[in-house]
Motif scaffolding. Structure first.
Motif, PDB file in Angstrom:
ATOM      1  N   GLN A  82       5.761   2.428   2.670  1.00 54.37           N
ATOM      2  CA  GLN A  82       4.749   1.898   3.590  1.00 54.37           C
ATOM      3  C   GLN A  82       3.348   2.144   3.042  1.00 54.37           C
ATOM      4  O   GLN A  82       2.384   2.249   3.801  1.00 54.37           O
ATOM      5  CB  GLN A  82       4.884   2.589   4.961  1.00 54.37           C
ATOM      6  CG  GLN A  82       6.180   2.290   5.689  1.00 54.37           C
ATOM      7  CD  GLN A  82       6.207   0.885   6.239  1.00 54.37           C
ATOM      8  OE1 GLN A  82       5.170   0.321   6.540  1.00 54.37           O
ATOM      9  NE2 GLN A  82       7.385   0.304   6.345  1.00 54.37           N
ATOM     10  N   ILE A  83       3.247   2.241   1.730  1.00 53.61           N
ATOM     11  CA  ILE A  83       1.940   2.574   1.147  1.00 53.61           C
ATOM     12  C   ILE A  83       0.879   1.541   1.529  1.00 53.61           C
ATOM     13  O   ILE A  83      -0.240   1.891   1.891  1.00 53.61           O
ATOM     14  CB  ILE A  83       2.033   2.668  -0.392  1.00 53.61           C
ATOM     15  CG1 ILE A  83       3.000   3.789  -0.793  1.00 53.61           C
ATOM     16  CG2 ILE A  83       0.666   2.949  -0.997  1.00 53.61           C
ATOM     17  CD1 ILE A  83       3.179   3.914  -2.294  1.00 53.61           C
ATOM     18  N   THR A  84       1.247   0.264   1.478  1.00 51.14           N
ATOM     19  CA  THR A  84       0.224  -0.751   1.752  1.00 51.14           C
ATOM     20  C   THR A  84      -0.215  -0.723   3.215  1.00 51.14           C
ATOM     21  O   THR A  84      -1.376  -0.985   3.514  1.00 51.14           O
ATOM     22  CB  THR A  84       0.728  -2.165   1.392  1.00 51.14           C
ATOM     23  OG1 THR A  84       1.968  -2.396   2.055  1.00 51.14           O
ATOM     24  CG2 THR A  84       0.927  -2.287  -0.109  1.00 51.14           C
ATOM     25  N   THR A  85       0.715  -0.389   4.104  1.00 52.45           N
ATOM     26  CA  THR A  85       0.334  -0.218   5.508  1.00 52.45           C
ATOM     27  C   THR A  85      -0.662   0.928   5.619  1.00 52.45           C
ATOM     28  O   THR A  85      -1.682   0.829   6.312  1.00 52.45           O
ATOM     29  CB  THR A  85       1.578   0.097   6.365  1.00 52.45           C
ATOM     30  OG1 THR A  85       2.578  -0.885   6.096  1.00 52.45           O
ATOM     31  CG2 THR A  85       1.250   0.097   7.835  1.00 52.45           C
ATOM     32  N   GLY A  88      -4.081  -0.020   4.130  1.00 53.86           N
ATOM     33  CA  GLY A  88      -4.775  -0.962   5.008  1.00 53.86           C
ATOM     34  C   GLY A  88      -5.445  -0.262   6.174  1.00 53.86           C
ATOM     35  O   GLY A  88      -6.638  -0.436   6.426  1.00 53.86           O
TER      36      GLY A  88
ATOM     37  N   GLN B  54       0.054  -8.371   3.883  1.00 54.53           N
ATOM     38  CA  GLN B  54      -0.865  -7.440   4.524  1.00 54.53           C
ATOM     39  C   GLN B  54      -1.377  -8.126   5.786  1.00 54.53           C
ATOM     40  O   GLN B  54      -1.586  -9.342   5.780  1.00 54.53           O
ATOM     41  CB  GLN B  54      -2.016  -7.101   3.572  1.00 54.53           C
ATOM     42  CG  GLN B  54      -2.974  -6.017   4.041  1.00 54.53           C
ATOM     43  CD  GLN B  54      -2.310  -4.686   4.312  1.00 54.53           C
ATOM     44  OE1 GLN B  54      -1.822  -4.442   5.415  1.00 54.53           O
ATOM     45  NE2 GLN B  54      -2.260  -3.803   3.319  1.00 54.53           N
ATOM     46  N   LEU B  58      -6.387  -6.364   8.204  1.00 54.94           N
ATOM     47  CA  LEU B  58      -6.479  -5.352   7.146  1.00 54.94           C
ATOM     48  C   LEU B  58      -6.792  -5.991   5.796  1.00 54.94           C
ATOM     49  O   LEU B  58      -7.492  -5.405   4.965  1.00 54.94           O
ATOM     50  CB  LEU B  58      -5.190  -4.536   7.079  1.00 54.94           C
ATOM     51  CG  LEU B  58      -4.875  -3.730   8.361  1.00 54.94           C
ATOM     52  CD1 LEU B  58      -3.587  -2.942   8.209  1.00 54.94           C
ATOM     53  CD2 LEU B  58      -6.020  -2.793   8.718  1.00 54.94           C
ATOM     54  N   ARG B  59      -6.295  -7.213   5.574  1.00 51.28           N
ATOM     55  CA  ARG B  59      -6.638  -7.933   4.347  1.00 51.28           C
ATOM     56  C   ARG B  59      -8.136  -8.224   4.318  1.00 51.28           C
ATOM     57  O   ARG B  59      -8.813  -8.041   3.314  1.00 51.28           O
ATOM     58  CB  ARG B  59      -5.822  -9.229   4.269  1.00 51.28           C
ATOM     59  CG  ARG B  59      -6.156 -10.127   3.105  1.00 51.28           C
ATOM     60  CD  ARG B  59      -5.858  -9.523   1.749  1.00 51.28           C
ATOM     61  NE  ARG B  59      -4.430  -9.408   1.476  1.00 51.28           N
ATOM     62  CZ  ARG B  59      -3.922  -8.735   0.440  1.00 51.28           C
ATOM     63  NH1 ARG B  59      -4.728  -8.112  -0.396  1.00 51.28           N
ATOM     64  NH2 ARG B  59      -2.619  -8.661   0.260  1.00 51.28           N
ATOM     65  N   PHE B  62      -9.966  -5.100   3.473  1.00 51.60           N
ATOM     66  CA  PHE B  62      -9.979  -4.877   2.013  1.00 51.60           C
ATOM     67  C   PHE B  62     -11.142  -5.644   1.386  1.00 51.60           C
ATOM     68  O   PHE B  62     -11.889  -5.130   0.553  1.00 51.60           O
ATOM     69  CB  PHE B  62      -8.680  -5.377   1.369  1.00 51.60           C
ATOM     70  CG  PHE B  62      -7.509  -4.414   1.443  1.00 51.60           C
ATOM     71  CD1 PHE B  62      -7.701  -3.050   1.634  1.00 51.60           C
ATOM     72  CD2 PHE B  62      -6.214  -4.892   1.283  1.00 51.60           C
ATOM     73  CE1 PHE B  62      -6.619  -2.183   1.667  1.00 51.60           C
ATOM     74  CE2 PHE B  62      -5.132  -4.025   1.321  1.00 51.60           C
ATOM     75  CZ  PHE B  62      -5.330  -2.670   1.516  1.00 51.60           C
ATOM     76  N   LYS B 165       7.819   0.311  -5.577  1.00 49.11           N
ATOM     77  CA  LYS B 165       6.422   0.580  -5.255  1.00 49.11           C
ATOM     78  C   LYS B 165       6.019  -0.040  -3.933  1.00 49.11           C
ATOM     79  O   LYS B 165       5.394   0.579  -3.105  1.00 49.11           O
ATOM     80  CB  LYS B 165       5.541   0.025  -6.371  1.00 49.11           C
ATOM     81  CG  LYS B 165       4.116   0.505  -6.312  1.00 49.11           C
ATOM     82  CD  LYS B 165       3.439   0.098  -7.586  1.00 49.11           C
ATOM     83  CE  LYS B 165       2.112   0.771  -7.771  1.00 49.11           C
ATOM     84  NZ  LYS B 165       1.581   0.427  -9.070  1.00 49.11           N
ATOM     85  N   THR B 166       6.402  -1.263  -3.773  1.00 46.20           N
ATOM     86  CA  THR B 166       5.943  -1.935  -2.573  1.00 46.20           C
ATOM     87  C   THR B 166       6.913  -1.727  -1.442  1.00 46.20           C
ATOM     88  O   THR B 166       6.534  -1.695  -0.292  1.00 46.20           O
ATOM     89  CB  THR B 166       5.886  -3.445  -2.803  1.00 46.20           C
ATOM     90  OG1 THR B 166       7.210  -3.853  -3.165  1.00 46.20           O
ATOM     91  CG2 THR B 166       4.943  -3.770  -3.907  1.00 46.20           C
ATOM     92  N   LYS B 169       8.474  -4.124   3.292  1.00 44.95           N
ATOM     93  CA  LYS B 169       7.770  -4.090   4.566  1.00 44.95           C
ATOM     94  C   LYS B 169       8.673  -4.740   5.598  1.00 44.95           C
ATOM     95  O   LYS B 169       8.765  -4.311   6.721  1.00 44.95           O
ATOM     96  CB  LYS B 169       6.450  -4.837   4.457  1.00 44.95           C
ATOM     97  CG  LYS B 169       5.574  -4.617   5.666  1.00 44.95           C
ATOM     98  CD  LYS B 169       4.120  -4.857   5.342  1.00 44.95           C
ATOM     99  CE  LYS B 169       3.282  -4.495   6.555  1.00 44.95           C
ATOM    100  NZ  LYS B 169       1.893  -4.287   6.215  1.00 44.95           N
ATOM    101  N   LEU B 398       1.667  -8.459  -2.802  1.00 39.73           N
ATOM    102  CA  LEU B 398       2.609  -7.497  -2.232  1.00 39.73           C
ATOM    103  C   LEU B 398       1.893  -6.496  -1.341  1.00 39.73           C
ATOM    104  O   LEU B 398       2.401  -5.405  -1.071  1.00 39.73           O
ATOM    105  CB  LEU B 398       3.353  -6.781  -3.363  1.00 39.73           C
ATOM    106  CG  LEU B 398       4.163  -7.719  -4.272  1.00 39.73           C
ATOM    107  CD1 LEU B 398       4.844  -6.941  -5.391  1.00 39.73           C
ATOM    108  CD2 LEU B 398       5.203  -8.487  -3.464  1.00 39.73           C
ATOM    109  N   GLY B 399       0.699  -6.843  -0.886  1.00 40.21           N
ATOM    110  CA  GLY B 399       0.030  -6.029   0.128  1.00 40.21           C
ATOM    111  C   GLY B 399      -1.128  -5.191  -0.371  1.00 40.21           C
ATOM    112  O   GLY B 399      -1.786  -4.525   0.423  1.00 40.21           O
ATOM    113  N   TYR B 400      -1.383  -5.215  -1.681  1.00 42.22           N
ATOM    114  CA  TYR B 400      -2.456  -4.379  -2.211  1.00 42.22           C
ATOM    115  C   TYR B 400      -3.766  -5.165  -2.280  1.00 42.22           C
ATOM    116  O   TYR B 400      -3.780  -6.385  -2.133  1.00 42.22           O
ATOM    117  CB  TYR B 400      -2.065  -3.852  -3.606  1.00 42.22           C
ATOM    118  CG  TYR B 400      -0.914  -2.882  -3.548  1.00 42.22           C
ATOM    119  CD1 TYR B 400      -1.131  -1.511  -3.506  1.00 42.22           C
ATOM    120  CD2 TYR B 400       0.399  -3.346  -3.505  1.00 42.22           C
ATOM    121  CE1 TYR B 400      -0.079  -0.623  -3.449  1.00 42.22           C
ATOM    122  CE2 TYR B 400       1.467  -2.460  -3.435  1.00 42.22           C
ATOM    123  CZ  TYR B 400       1.223  -1.101  -3.407  1.00 42.22           C
ATOM    124  OH  TYR B 400       2.263  -0.224  -3.335  1.00 42.22           O
TER     125      TYR B 400
END
Lengths: 240, 406
Positions: A82-85, A88, B54, B58-59, B62, B165-166, B169, B398-400
């Protein structure tokens, strides 16, 4: 004859509105920061068999007593992957945490409220006394509590410390967030890994503070808790 | 004790208690409304379609954070350098875009969008036609690569880096918002290569919506990409389809929206060409988004020296704003601001710790930018393209964060 029976009470203002708002805003905000931070921490905590002595552990040098955290904890938190959560939320709510904290300190300074919060010369002695009293040690109970204003010595120290810790979290957080652009800052804190270590243990410090704080509030009772919500406290009228 | 005590009301106990109850009730109602509003905000942040896995809010955050960082720091700051005695071997983490061992003598650097490239002896009419050769699958070196769990541990999955890594979700990638540069934009771009199966050209969706408001997101469109397939290209397509060579975009993030169209002209540079640039060595700290960092010695050439030697062709009278890079198989790709690419410490790395790059570390050429997190530092660079369209980016999907500035 005691004052309660005389039927005389008074409603006294205890906590200013600004402090109550900022306190309660900070509660979920800090909670989100800790939770999202843990989601990020997970990313560098799992391969202990390869990097057993890095950052999130209790130990020194190449001796590690234990690593944080055990698998059951991560599972309970639903932290894996859940790193990206975490990133964010962390990079959104950090603004609220920072602005709220700076506003709080500014309010303390401008209103003069800092005087009832900042430790005095007697605070350390009082804090030890209060702690012994709270531990129900007979001699301390016999002696009674030291005289205090809005906050006793232990509270002055704890509440001032937690404000400083909040500031330190912002500072160490920036050092981790921008280790290239703000590298002088990161270096000042002992480098990148050290800044992460500091950031992490400050977080653990908040968790420890939270547990003691909630325990003490529970012990102090409803009248005290209510004053942090409504701002008022019911007091007996002194008969002099 | 408290000399400044402010008494609201005082007197009969019942009256005081009534007043207290009234004020307390009011405060709890206000507090309840505030808590509900807070919960509503939480739901608002979580709600809605995802942008590159994401949440929308939150995107956007960023992007706002990146705008603030650009404004405050402008990526002008220099990373500290360390004494060589502090340098260690870099951890291995991730093999996306490097499934197979690359035959190094088959390596060329595709450089697209440089000024006056048609006059260069390295000029080819179609850089995508270059055939990278492979010597079988990469060794799965589980001891070397960081995986998220010890052998036999059930918590993590010890699969490749992309998923470790990702993570999931929600299992499969969620549907992304279509954008002006999405499929609809490509359909009328006039390039027939898009309809050919198996060629990764522009078949992906860009990572961040709104980044490609100008229609076609592919780099080639700005550089006179050939619209019609020649006989040779059709044969190449067939050959690709029949060979065991994998198609582009097999990573978790899928194909890049910025991949070249077939028939994109450019330069095919050799390692000797790169070695004509000044050689540099630095000891910098590498920062992974997972948290860890390693101080490592890096050797190679400066990216800005490459850009000076092969300056970008002007787009609408000015320098294009971005640089796009891709692995030879197109699985891993990254987009960079020109300012980050021109940062004096951004390096095209050929050596680490004084030794030539290993395959696992991205031989023969990888990127290292001290101003960016590790996930932007592409290994095994096959393509460098100048572009004025914000390029697609593997981890952004992928959310980063696309910016990822340190």
């Amino acid at each position: 004859m005691n004052v309660e029976e005389s039927g005389q009470l008074k409603l006294v203002e205890k906590h200013p509105r600004a402090i109550r708002w900022m306190h309660w805003v900070n509660f979920p905000v800090l909670f989100i920061m800790i939770w999202s931070g843990l989601l990020i921490y997970w990313g560098d905590s799992i391969p202990p068999y390869q990097h057993p002595h890095e950052v999130y552990r209790v130990g020194i040098g190449s001796w590690t007593w234990f690593r944080l955290f055990p698998d059951w904890f991560w599972k309970l938190l639903n932290a894996p992957y859940q790193i990206t959560t975490g990133l964010g939320w962390h990079f959104l709510v950090m603004w609220i945490f920072g602005i709220n904290g700076i506003a709080y300190v500014a309010y303390l300074l401008i209103s003069g409220e800092w005087r009832v919060l900042w430790p005095q010369k007697s605070s350390v002695r009082d804090a030890v006394w209060v702690t012994l009293y709270d531990m129900h040690l007979p001699f301390a109970r016999r002696k009674g509590l030291p005289p205090q204003g809005k906050y006793n010595g232990a509270q002055r120290i704890a509440y001032s410390a937690v404000v400083l810790m909040g500031g330190a979290s912002l500072v160490t957080g920036l050092a981790i967030y921008k280790p290239t652009q703000a590298h002088w800052f990161t270096t000042l804190l002992g480098g990148y890994e050290m800044a992460r270590w500091e950031h992490f243990w400050l977080t653990m410090g908040f968790c420890g503070f939270f547990l003691v704080h909630v325990g003490q509030v529970a012990l102090a009772g409803w009248n005290n808790f209510r004053s942090m919500v409504s701002g008022y406290e019911v007091k007996k009228v002194a008969s002099d | 004790m408290d000399e400044h005590e402010k008494v609201i009301t005082s007197g009969d106990a019942e009256a005081v208690k009534r007043e207290s109850v009234r004020r307390t009730r009011r405060s709890f109602v206000v507090g309840g409304v505030a808590a509900a509003a807070g919960y509503g905000m939480w739901r608002m942040v979580e709600a809605g379609p995802l942008i590159g896995r994401q949440s929308r809010v939150l995107r956007r955050t960023f992007q706002a954070d990146a705008a603030i960082a650009r404004g405050v720091f402008g990526e002008r700051g220099l990373a500290p350098e360390y004494p060589l005695s502090k340098a260690k071997e870099l951890r291995l983490n991730g093999t996306v875009g490097m499934d197979q061992t690359l035959k190094l003598d088959s390596w060329r650097l595709q450089l697209v969008g440089s000024e006056g490239d048609a006059a260069s002896p390295r000029y080819v009419k179609d850089v995508t036609a270059w055939n990278y050769e492979y010597a079988g699958d990469m060794e799965a070196d589980s001891q070397a690569a960081d995986v998220k769990s010890a052998p036999g541990n059930t918590l993590g999955r010890s699969d490749d880096n992309a998923s470790s890594k990702t993570g999931a979700k929600a299992g499969a990638p969620k549907e992304q918002r279509s954008s002006p540069g999405g499929k609809a934009g490509q359909a009328d771009s006039g390039s027939t290569t898009k309809q050919e199966p198996g060629v990764g050209a522009g078949s992906g969706q860009p990572a961040e919506d709104g980044v490609s408001a100008g229609g076609n997101t592919s780099v080639a469109a700005q550089h006179g990409g050939v619209a019609k397939l020649t006989i040779e290209q059709r044969f190449l397509l067939m050959a690709r389809a029949q060979s065991k060579k994998k198609n582009q975009g097999d990573g978790e993030a899928g194909p890049s929206a910025s991949s070249l169209d077939m028939g994109t002209p450019g330069l095919l540079l050799t390692m000797d060409d790169l070695m004509k640039l000044p050689q540099v060595e630095h000891v910098f700290e590498f920062h992974c988004i997972e948290g860890w960092s390693v101080i490592t010695q890096w050797g190679g050439v400066r990216l800005r020296d490459l850009i000076e030697a092969y300056p970008p062709a002007k787009v609408n009278g000015r320098e294009p704003r971005y640089v796009y890079m891709e692995t030879p198989d197109g699985d891993y790709y990254g987009g960079y601001d020109m300012s980050a690419a021109r940062h004096p410490q951004s390096m095209l790395v050929t050596h680490m710790s004084g030794k030539p790059l290993t395959q696992e570390h991205g031989a023969p050429l990888r990127l290292f930018m001290p101003v960016k997190y590790g996930y932007k530092n592409l290994k095994r660079i096959g393509l460098i393209a100048y572009t004025d369209t914000k390029p697609d980016d593997y981890w952004t999907k992928l959310g980063y964060d696309w910016y990822a500035g340190l």
